[in-house]
Design a protein around this motif. Structure first.
Motif, PDB file in Angstrom:
ATOM      1  N   ASP A 100       0.824  -1.197   0.000  1.00 29.16           N
ATOM      2  CA  ASP A 100       0.000   0.000   0.000  1.00 29.16           C
ATOM      3  C   ASP A 100       0.865   1.257   0.000  1.00 29.16           C
ATOM      4  O   ASP A 100       1.831   1.352   0.782  1.00 29.16           O
ATOM      5  CB  ASP A 100      -0.912  -0.021   1.223  1.00 29.16           C
ATOM      6  N   GLY A 101       0.532   2.180  -0.892  1.00 21.65           N
ATOM      7  CA  GLY A 101       1.253   3.435  -0.940  1.00 21.65           C
ATOM      8  C   GLY A 101       2.533   3.397  -1.742  1.00 21.65           C
ATOM      9  O   GLY A 101       3.250   4.394  -1.814  1.00 21.65           O
ATOM     10  N   THR A 102       2.811   2.278  -2.379  1.00 21.00           N
ATOM     11  CA  THR A 102       4.009   2.151  -3.217  1.00 21.00           C
ATOM     12  C   THR A 102       3.617   1.578  -4.575  1.00 21.00           C
ATOM     13  O   THR A 102       2.485   1.158  -4.789  1.00 21.00           O
ATOM     14  CB  THR A 102       5.062   1.236  -2.571  1.00 21.00           C
ATOM     15  N   SER A 103       4.577   1.546  -5.480  1.00 19.37           N
ATOM     16  CA  SER A 103       4.344   0.957  -6.802  1.00 19.37           C
ATOM     17  C   SER A 103       4.831  -0.489  -6.869  1.00 19.37           C
ATOM     18  O   SER A 103       4.818  -1.115  -7.925  1.00 19.37           O
ATOM     19  CB  SER A 103       5.058   1.785  -7.874  1.00 19.37           C
ATOM     20  N   GLN A 104       5.229  -1.031  -5.720  1.00 20.42           N
ATOM     21  CA  GLN A 104       5.743  -2.407  -5.707  1.00 20.42           C
ATOM     22  C   GLN A 104       4.604  -3.383  -5.976  1.00 20.42           C
ATOM     23  O   GLN A 104       3.594  -3.380  -5.284  1.00 20.42           O
ATOM     24  CB  GLN A 104       6.391  -2.715  -4.358  1.00 20.42           C
ATOM     25  N   ASN A 105       4.812  -4.240  -6.966  1.00 12.41           N
ATOM     26  CA  ASN A 105       3.777  -5.169  -7.418  1.00 12.41           C
ATOM     27  C   ASN A 105       4.495  -6.403  -7.955  1.00 12.41           C
ATOM     28  O   ASN A 105       5.192  -6.313  -8.965  1.00 12.41           O
ATOM     29  CB  ASN A 105       2.935  -4.513  -8.503  1.00 12.41           C
ATOM     30  N   TYR A 106       4.345  -7.533  -7.281  1.00 12.42           N
ATOM     31  CA  TYR A 106       5.089  -8.728  -7.630  1.00 12.42           C
ATOM     32  C   TYR A 106       4.158  -9.883  -7.957  1.00 12.42           C
ATOM     33  O   TYR A 106       3.082 -10.014  -7.348  1.00 12.42           O
ATOM     34  CB  TYR A 106       6.018  -9.131  -6.472  1.00 12.42           C
ATOM     35  N   TRP A 107       4.620 -10.724  -8.898  1.00 14.34           N
ATOM     36  CA  TRP A 107       3.822 -11.863  -9.349  1.00 14.34           C
ATOM     37  C   TRP A 107       4.640 -13.151  -9.275  1.00 14.34           C
ATOM     38  O   TRP A 107       5.851 -13.137  -9.489  1.00 14.34           O
ATOM     39  CB  TRP A 107       3.385 -11.662 -10.800  1.00 14.34           C
ATOM     40  N   GLY A 108       3.942 -14.239  -9.022  1.00 15.32           N
ATOM     41  CA  GLY A 108       4.555 -15.548  -9.136  1.00 15.32           C
ATOM     42  C   GLY A 108       4.440 -16.051 -10.565  1.00 15.32           C
ATOM     43  O   GLY A 108       3.875 -15.385 -11.442  1.00 15.32           O
ATOM     44  N   GLN A 109       4.945 -17.257 -10.790  1.00 16.31           N
ATOM     45  CA  GLN A 109       4.972 -17.811 -12.139  1.00 16.31           C
ATOM     46  C   GLN A 109       3.680 -18.538 -12.505  1.00 16.31           C
ATOM     47  O   GLN A 109       3.445 -18.848 -13.669  1.00 16.31           O
ATOM     48  CB  GLN A 109       6.155 -18.780 -12.286  1.00 16.31           C
ATOM     49  N   GLY A 110       2.851 -18.799 -11.501  1.00 14.51           N
ATOM     50  CA  GLY A 110       1.568 -19.440 -11.746  1.00 14.51           C
ATOM     51  C   GLY A 110       1.586 -20.940 -11.524  1.00 14.51           C
ATOM     52  O   GLY A 110       2.629 -21.587 -11.659  1.00 14.51           O
ATOM     53  N   THR A 111       0.420 -21.466 -11.184  1.00 15.34           N
ATOM     54  CA  THR A 111       0.245 -22.913 -11.042  1.00 15.34           C
ATOM     55  C   THR A 111      -1.074 -23.307 -11.706  1.00 15.34           C
ATOM     56  O   THR A 111      -2.090 -22.632 -11.525  1.00 15.34           O
ATOM     57  CB  THR A 111       0.292 -23.350  -9.566  1.00 15.34           C
ATOM     58  N   GLN A 112      -1.039 -24.366 -12.493  1.00  9.12           N
ATOM     59  CA  GLN A 112      -2.206 -24.773 -13.278  1.00  9.12           C
ATOM     60  C   GLN A 112      -3.187 -25.568 -12.422  1.00  9.12           C
ATOM     61  O   GLN A 112      -2.797 -26.533 -11.748  1.00  9.12           O
ATOM     62  CB  GLN A 112      -1.771 -25.628 -14.473  1.00  9.12           C
ATOM     63  N   VAL A 113      -4.449 -25.169 -12.499  1.00  7.65           N
ATOM     64  CA  VAL A 113      -5.540 -25.929 -11.885  1.00  7.65           C
ATOM     65  C   VAL A 113      -6.481 -26.356 -13.007  1.00  7.65           C
ATOM     66  O   VAL A 113      -6.974 -25.511 -13.761  1.00  7.65           O
ATOM     67  CB  VAL A 113      -6.303 -25.086 -10.851  1.00  7.65           C
ATOM     68  N   THR A 114      -6.700 -27.655 -13.112  1.00  6.53           N
ATOM     69  CA  THR A 114      -7.584 -28.192 -14.140  1.00  6.53           C
ATOM     70  C   THR A 114      -8.655 -29.030 -13.461  1.00  6.53           C
ATOM     71  O   THR A 114      -8.344 -29.961 -12.703  1.00  6.53           O
ATOM     72  CB  THR A 114      -6.809 -29.058 -15.140  1.00  6.53           C
ATOM     73  N   VAL A 115      -9.907 -28.666 -13.717  1.00  4.25           N
ATOM     74  CA  VAL A 115     -11.038 -29.381 -13.141  1.00  4.25           C
ATOM     75  C   VAL A 115     -11.764 -30.092 -14.270  1.00  4.25           C
ATOM     76  O   VAL A 115     -12.370 -29.461 -15.135  1.00  4.25           O
ATOM     77  CB  VAL A 115     -11.990 -28.423 -12.401  1.00  4.25           C
ATOM     78  N   SER A 116     -11.678 -31.407 -14.247  1.00  4.29           N
ATOM     79  CA  SER A 116     -12.244 -32.185 -15.345  1.00  4.29           C
ATOM     80  C   SER A 116     -12.508 -33.609 -14.886  1.00  4.29           C
ATOM     81  O   SER A 116     -11.762 -34.156 -14.068  1.00  4.29           O
ATOM     82  CB  SER A 116     -11.278 -32.198 -16.537  1.00  4.29           C
ATOM     83  N   SER A 117     -13.561 -34.190 -15.435  1.00  9.64           N
ATOM     84  CA  SER A 117     -13.844 -35.589 -15.145  1.00  9.64           C
ATOM     85  C   SER A 117     -13.218 -36.494 -16.208  1.00  9.64           C
ATOM     86  O   SER A 117     -13.338 -37.721 -16.121  1.00  9.64           O
ATOM     87  CB  SER A 117     -15.358 -35.814 -15.075  1.00  9.64           C
TER      88      SER A 117
END
Length: 117
Positions: A100-117
């Motif tokens: 809050d109050g800064t421009s710092q914004n960080y992201w992870g690389q992501g993890t796949q979620v697949t919902v399927s029968s």
């Protein structure tokens, strides 16, 4: 060096559950507002859930009552519990940290979620 590392994704049947984790390093974790986003194929990235540094939580309407976000400040980790999963929950889930109050914004690389029968 800031790192957000997600884990816990996978393939699950409709109605199943998963627990996503995001381990943070290189930041003052307890001071960060944390969030989980997701992006499905050919769709825009959307905010799923957030938890402020004070522990206030918010959820997108489509996951209310099914997903739960929490944080462990001692372990520098934020979690997303996904219950009663639906095929429309299929996406790459990303961890995000902002200050809050800064421009710092960080992201992870992501993890796949697949919902399927």
């Amino acid at each position: 060096q800031v790192q957000l590392v997600e884990s816990g994704g996978g393939l699950v049947q409709p109605g199943g559950s998963l627990r996503l984790s995001c381990a943070a390093s290189g930041i003052i974790f307890w001071f960060a507002d944390m969030a989980w986003y997701r992006q499905a194929p050919e769709k825009q990235r959307e905010l799923v859930a957030s938890i402020s540094r004070r522990g206030k939580t918010n959820y997108v309407d489509s996951v209310k009552g099914r997903f739960s976000i929490s944080r462990d400040n001692a372990g520098n980790t934020v979690y997303l519990q996904l219950n009663n999963l639906k095929p429309e929950d299929t996406a790459v889930y990303y961890c995000n940290a902002v200050f809050d109050g800064t421009s710092q914004n960080y992201w992870g690389q992501g993890t796949q979620v697949t919902v399927s029968s």
